[in-house]
Motif scaffolding. Structure first.
Motif, PDB file in Angstrom:
ATOM      1  N   LEU A 118      58.710 -40.502  29.387  1.00 61.30           N
ATOM      2  CA  LEU A 118      57.619 -39.590  29.713  1.00 61.30           C
ATOM      3  C   LEU A 118      56.324 -40.296  29.346  1.00 61.30           C
ATOM      4  O   LEU A 118      56.172 -40.773  28.220  1.00 61.30           O
ATOM      5  CB  LEU A 118      57.740 -38.293  28.925  1.00 61.30           C
ATOM      6  CG  LEU A 118      56.614 -37.274  29.144  1.00 61.30           C
ATOM      7  CD1 LEU A 118      56.787 -36.583  30.484  1.00 61.30           C
ATOM      8  CD2 LEU A 118      56.582 -36.233  28.030  1.00 61.30           C
ATOM      9  N   VAL A 119      55.406 -40.372  30.298  1.00 63.89           N
ATOM     10  CA  VAL A 119      54.123 -41.050  30.081  1.00 63.89           C
ATOM     11  C   VAL A 119      53.013 -40.010  30.131  1.00 63.89           C
ATOM     12  O   VAL A 119      52.857 -39.297  31.121  1.00 63.89           O
ATOM     13  CB  VAL A 119      53.866 -42.131  31.151  1.00 63.89           C
ATOM     14  CG1 VAL A 119      52.569 -42.872  30.849  1.00 63.89           C
ATOM     15  CG2 VAL A 119      55.047 -43.101  31.222  1.00 63.89           C
ATOM     16  N   LEU A 120      52.260 -39.927  29.056  1.00 61.57           N
ATOM     17  CA  LEU A 120      51.106 -39.034  28.979  1.00 61.57           C
ATOM     18  C   LEU A 120      49.850 -39.890  28.974  1.00 61.57           C
ATOM     19  O   LEU A 120      49.649 -40.714  28.084  1.00 61.57           O
ATOM     20  CB  LEU A 120      51.169 -38.184  27.700  1.00 61.57           C
ATOM     21  CG  LEU A 120      52.236 -37.095  27.683  1.00 61.57           C
ATOM     22  CD1 LEU A 120      52.515 -36.646  26.254  1.00 61.57           C
ATOM     23  CD2 LEU A 120      51.808 -35.913  28.523  1.00 61.57           C
ATOM     24  N   THR A 121      49.024 -39.705  29.999  1.00 60.32           N
ATOM     25  CA  THR A 121      47.796 -40.484  30.114  1.00 60.32           C
ATOM     26  C   THR A 121      46.603 -39.539  30.079  1.00 60.32           C
ATOM     27  O   THR A 121      46.559 -38.557  30.824  1.00 60.32           O
ATOM     28  CB  THR A 121      47.765 -41.284  31.429  1.00 60.32           C
ATOM     29  OG1 THR A 121      48.978 -42.043  31.545  1.00 60.32           O
ATOM     30  CG2 THR A 121      46.574 -42.229  31.446  1.00 60.32           C
ATOM     31  N   ILE A 122      45.644 -39.843  29.218  1.00 63.20           N
ATOM     32  CA  ILE A 122      44.438 -39.024  29.088  1.00 63.20           C
ATOM     33  C   ILE A 122      43.243 -39.844  29.545  1.00 63.20           C
ATOM     34  O   ILE A 122      43.028 -40.970  29.081  1.00 63.20           O
ATOM     35  CB  ILE A 122      44.238 -38.551  27.632  1.00 63.20           C
ATOM     36  CG1 ILE A 122      45.424 -37.687  27.195  1.00 63.20           C
ATOM     37  CG2 ILE A 122      42.937 -37.761  27.490  1.00 63.20           C
ATOM     38  CD1 ILE A 122      45.358 -37.252  25.737  1.00 63.20           C
ATOM     39  N   PHE A 123      42.475 -39.277  30.474  1.00 62.28           N
ATOM     40  CA  PHE A 123      41.257 -39.903  30.966  1.00 62.28           C
ATOM     41  C   PHE A 123      40.073 -39.119  30.384  1.00 62.28           C
ATOM     42  O   PHE A 123      39.761 -38.030  30.888  1.00 62.28           O
ATOM     43  CB  PHE A 123      41.206 -39.881  32.497  1.00 62.28           C
ATOM     44  CG  PHE A 123      42.398 -40.528  33.150  1.00 62.28           C
ATOM     45  CD1 PHE A 123      42.383 -41.865  33.476  1.00 62.28           C
ATOM     46  CD2 PHE A 123      43.543 -39.781  33.438  1.00 62.28           C
ATOM     47  CE1 PHE A 123      43.482 -42.470  34.082  1.00 62.28           C
ATOM     48  CE2 PHE A 123      44.636 -40.368  34.044  1.00 62.28           C
ATOM     49  CZ  PHE A 123      44.624 -41.721  34.363  1.00 62.28           C
ATOM     50  N   PRO A 124      39.438 -39.620  29.316  1.00 62.33           N
ATOM     51  CA  PRO A 124      38.362 -38.863  28.656  1.00 62.33           C
ATOM     52  C   PRO A 124      37.259 -38.462  29.626  1.00 62.33           C
ATOM     53  O   PRO A 124      36.865 -39.243  30.499  1.00 62.33           O
ATOM     54  CB  PRO A 124      37.850 -39.847  27.599  1.00 62.33           C
ATOM     55  CG  PRO A 124      39.006 -40.764  27.344  1.00 62.33           C
ATOM     56  CD  PRO A 124      39.689 -40.917  28.679  1.00 62.33           C
ATOM     57  N   ALA A 125      36.767 -37.248  29.469  1.00 66.91           N
ATOM     58  CA  ALA A 125      35.738 -36.735  30.380  1.00 66.91           C
ATOM     59  C   ALA A 125      34.471 -37.569  30.331  1.00 66.91           C
ATOM     60  O   ALA A 125      33.801 -37.757  31.348  1.00 66.91           O
ATOM     61  CB  ALA A 125      35.432 -35.277  30.028  1.00 66.91           C
ATOM     62  N   ASP A 126      34.139 -38.105  29.155  1.00 64.98           N
ATOM     63  CA  ASP A 126      32.896 -38.866  29.013  1.00 64.98           C
ATOM     64  C   ASP A 126      33.059 -40.341  29.365  1.00 64.98           C
ATOM     65  O   ASP A 126      32.067 -41.070  29.481  1.00 64.98           O
ATOM     66  CB  ASP A 126      32.341 -38.725  27.600  1.00 64.98           C
ATOM     67  CG  ASP A 126      33.342 -39.178  26.539  1.00 64.98           C
ATOM     68  OD1 ASP A 126      34.515 -39.418  26.888  1.00 64.98           O
ATOM     69  OD2 ASP A 126      32.944 -39.268  25.359  1.00 64.98           O
ATOM     70  N   ASP A 127      34.317 -40.789  29.540  1.00 67.75           N
ATOM     71  CA  ASP A 127      34.556 -42.200  29.887  1.00 67.75           C
ATOM     72  C   ASP A 127      35.938 -42.328  30.523  1.00 67.75           C
ATOM     73  O   ASP A 127      36.877 -42.838  29.908  1.00 67.75           O
ATOM     74  CB  ASP A 127      34.458 -43.076  28.633  1.00 67.75           C
ATOM     75  CG  ASP A 127      34.533 -44.574  28.947  1.00 67.75           C
ATOM     76  OD1 ASP A 127      34.478 -44.929  30.149  1.00 67.75           O
ATOM     77  OD2 ASP A 127      34.668 -45.377  28.009  1.00 67.75           O
TER      78      ASP A 127
END
Length: 290
Positions: A118-127
């Motif tokens: 399972l891969v959890l990827t977070i793309f920060p809102a500010d970057d």
């Protein structure tokens, strides 16, 4: 069927635990619309959507999240993924391997296969370009169990997920319980409240209002309920994105499509087809040549 989709935050005044209760009706149906998935894959996608919404609810900064399962050894799936934005709108799809059969009734452990992750990827809102990624082994029992392990081992934040799905009505639901780190005795509280939550049935959570579900589960607890939000299905595709993709083709490839009197492009996530006739492509070629 009327759309009752919502996600509602709640917390316990007498325990160091907070939670989210979710129901997905129309957004779940939209995720599966036009897809020729086997039943087991439809169930996985429904539960993956519920997982993504519940996970995104733990973030407070509006970041975009991708929750993806990558099939392992002998798995019939290459991947299944759901992308969810800060406003809780999402899209997603699954891709199967052409050379591996996938019967409707395949169990979760056989569907994901050995060594699946399972891969959890977070793309920060500010970057958004500075993404963060976590990878954990898939628990052969369920997506919920996999997320439990992720939060326990990777985040050191004890969390319990309960996820249900109804393939006939193409809907899903979930409850997440998570300790509040600043409060002592929260682990015992989490275990107690998780036992209570395990008594919830799929029929109840998929048909009753969230407040009624919480009332049934925690009748003897002090539960504070916050205003609900409404998740939605919203694909990333557009005619403009397709035009951009066609514009990136080599001139000879674009000429070939024009000679064929046009082309069409179908989105893998929502199934929508964009048609470009010969005139559309000639105009696109002229624009490229300017």
């Amino acid at each position: 069927m009327k759309d009752h989709s919502s996600i509602t935050r709640f917390l316990f005044d007498n325990h160091g635990v907070r939670g989210e209760i979710l129901r997905l009706d129309e957004p779940c149906a939209q995720l599966l619309k036009g897809k020729n998935y086997p039943k087991c894959v439809r169930t996985m996608m429904s539960e993956l959507a519920a997982s993504a919404v519940l996970f995104a609810a733990t973030l407070k900064d509006g970041s975009e999240v991708m929750v993806q399962i990558r099939g392992g050894e002998k798995s019939p799936i290459k991947y299944a993924l759901v992308n969810i934005r800060g406003d809780l709108s999402f899209y997603g799809s699954a891709q199967l391997k052409e050379d591996t059969p996938c019967p409707d009734d395949l169990s979760f452990d056989k569907l994901t296969g050995k060594d699946s992750v399972l891969v959890l990827t977070i793309f920060p809102a500010d970057d958004p370009k500075n993404k963060w990624q976590g990878i954990v082994a898939v628990d052969p029992k369920s997506i919920a169990a996999t997320l439990d392990g992720y939060f326990k081992n990777s985040q050191q934040l004890p969390t319990t997920f309960f996820i249900w799905s109804d393939d006939e009505n193409q809907s899903s639901a979930g409850i997440m319980l998570q300790v509040i780190p600043e409060i002592t005795g929260n682990q015992e509280s989490l275990e107690h409240l998780s036992i209570l939550t395990s008594t919830m049935t799929a029929k109840e959570i998929l048909t009753l209002p969230p407040t009624e579900c919480l009332g049934r589960l925690f009748a003897h607890e002090q539960v504070r309920v916050f205003p609900s939000k409404v998740p939605s299905f919203r694909c990333i595709c557009s005619r403009e994105r397709c035009e951009k993709a066609l514009s990136s083709l080599a001139p000879s490839a674009l000429d070939s499509l024009i000679a064929d009197h046009g082309t069409s492009m179908t989105c893998q996530h929502c199934g929508h087809t964009y048609i470009f006739n010969q005139q559309d492509l000639e105009e696109l070629r002229a624009k490229n040549n300017q």
